[in-house]
Design an enzyme around this catalytic site. Structure first.
Site, mmCIF file in Angstrom:
data_model
loop_
_atom_site.group_PDB
_atom_site.id
_atom_site.type_symbol
_atom_site.label_atom_id
_atom_site.label_comp_id
_atom_site.label_asym_id
_atom_site.label_seq_id
_atom_site.Cartn_x
_atom_site.Cartn_y
_atom_site.Cartn_z
ATOM 1 N N LYS A 1 -0.347 5.502 8.491
ATOM 2 C CA LYS A 1 0.346 5.846 7.244
ATOM 3 C C LYS A 1 -0.656 5.969 6.095
ATOM 4 O O LYS A 1 -0.605 6.913 5.297
ATOM 5 C CB LYS A 1 1.403 4.783 6.939
ATOM 6 C CG LYS A 1 2.120 4.923 5.605
ATOM 7 C CD LYS A 1 1.577 3.979 4.530
ATOM 8 C CE LYS A 1 1.729 2.517 4.898
ATOM 9 N NZ LYS A 1 1.242 1.622 3.828
ATOM 10 N N LYS B 1 -7.043 1.826 -3.008
ATOM 11 C CA LYS B 1 -6.693 1.250 -1.714
ATOM 12 C C LYS B 1 -6.682 2.313 -0.615
ATOM 13 O O LYS B 1 -7.142 2.066 0.512
ATOM 14 C CB LYS B 1 -5.323 0.561 -1.795
ATOM 15 C CG LYS B 1 -4.809 -0.002 -0.466
ATOM 16 C CD LYS B 1 -5.742 -1.063 0.091
ATOM 17 C CE LYS B 1 -5.461 -1.400 1.546
ATOM 18 N NZ LYS B 1 -4.156 -2.015 1.780
ATOM 19 N N THR C 1 0.858 -1.189 0.000
ATOM 20 C CA THR C 1 0.000 0.000 0.000
ATOM 21 C C THR C 1 0.890 1.233 0.000
ATOM 22 O O THR C 1 1.546 1.535 1.000
ATOM 23 C CB THR C 1 -0.931 0.016 1.223
ATOM 24 O OG1 THR C 1 -1.781 -1.127 1.177
ATOM 25 C CG2 THR C 1 -1.802 1.265 1.221
#
Length: 291
Positions: free
Chosen positions: A238, A170, A95
């Site tokens: 994150k 995502k 990701t």
């Protein structure tokens, strides 16, 4: 089918193991080589460097922790770029932000290789069970070649077109998930402080229109103060940060996501980053501990 696999964290280890169980020949690499031992016992070979894995395998998958790790494995000494070339494909399932995917894609293509970004929706248990949702974009021919592996790793694969779309999708998914986890945690706290049974709240939610697998899976362990990491909070934060940056780029106001990000940052500041992202519940309770 032979594949390389770079990165054996919580997700990568489970995914590589699934490929081995389904008859794929897999060569693995991890910065901490001892993490390869369990997969070697299952039949995996080990590469000394990312470059050596790419040299051996036509297709190489990476599952890394963040953009800096994804870039390091490609561009550093003994990295992917040293051996990628004509007839070889590189699939990054980490990701990251779209800019990172595009930078890797350009570098791989300049060497004559093919690149697909394919981040996944799902955490440790779906990875173990081959039930991930794969969000791919980039080179369609490589995507088609990888479908047999994707079918083992996931329950559904989406090809989203141009490079960067997989990363963006995502981040949107994880932004929604992180915001939901904060609202869920607030609800559990509010029920408790109001003299209601949080367990009864879970039962009520599970029968209503907002019933969902995340509440069902995470709720009971949250009430027990158990936060074994299926998806570490530091990675959720994150992803919130990267999603908020995507919002900035597109002038999208995201106050709910921004508030959720602050709660995750508070949890990190309290040393909770390596626990499951549901540990944000402890911050919202005001305990600042892991139960």
């Amino acid at each position: 089918m032979e594949v390389g696999f770079l990165g054996l964290g919580i997700m990568g280890k489970a995914m590589a193991a699934n490929l081995l169980r389904h008859g794929f020949r897999v060569t693995v690499w991890n910065r901490t080589l001892s993490k390869c031992d369990e997969l070697v016992a299952m039949g995996a070979a080990v590469g000394d460097t990312p470059a050596s894995v790419v040299a051996k395998c036509k297709y190489t998958i990476a599952m890394l922790s963040d953009p800096s790790a994804a870039l390091s494995v490609v561009f550093d000494k003994d990295g992917v770029l040293e051996q990628i070339g004509e007839g070889k494909g590189y699939v990054d399932m980490s990701t990251v932000d779209a800019a990172t995917s595009c930078k890797i894609s350009e570098a791989v293509k300049q060497k004559g290789g093919a690149f697909v970004e394919a981040p996944v929706s799902g955490s440790k248990k779906p990875a173990e069970d081959g039930q991930l949702v794969i969000l791919a974009a980039g080179d369609k021919a490589l995507y088609d070649d990888m479908v047999p592996a994707f079918d083992v790793l996931g329950k559904k694969s989406f090809f989203l077109g141009e490079m960067g779309n997989g990363a963006k999708m995502k981040l949107v998914v994880n932004m929604i998930m992180g915001s939901m986890m904060n609202a869920f945690s607030e609800g559990l706290c509010l029920a408790d402080k109001s003299g209601l049974s949080p367990q009864t709240l879970l039962d009520v939610l599970d029968l209503g229109a907002i019933a969902n697998p995340m509440f069902k899976m995470k709720g009971p362990s949250m009430l027990q103060g158990s936060y074994n990491p299926a998806f570490p909070l530091k990675h959720q934060q994150k992803d919130m940060r990267l999603a908020l940056s995507l919002g900035d780029e597109n002038a999208v106001s995201m106050p709910v996501a921004a508030a959720s990000n602050e709660a995750f940052k508070k949890a990190r500041s309290l040393g909770l980053g390596d626990l499951d992202f549901s540990v944000v519940h402890e911050v919202l309770k005001g305990t600042g501990g892991s139960g």
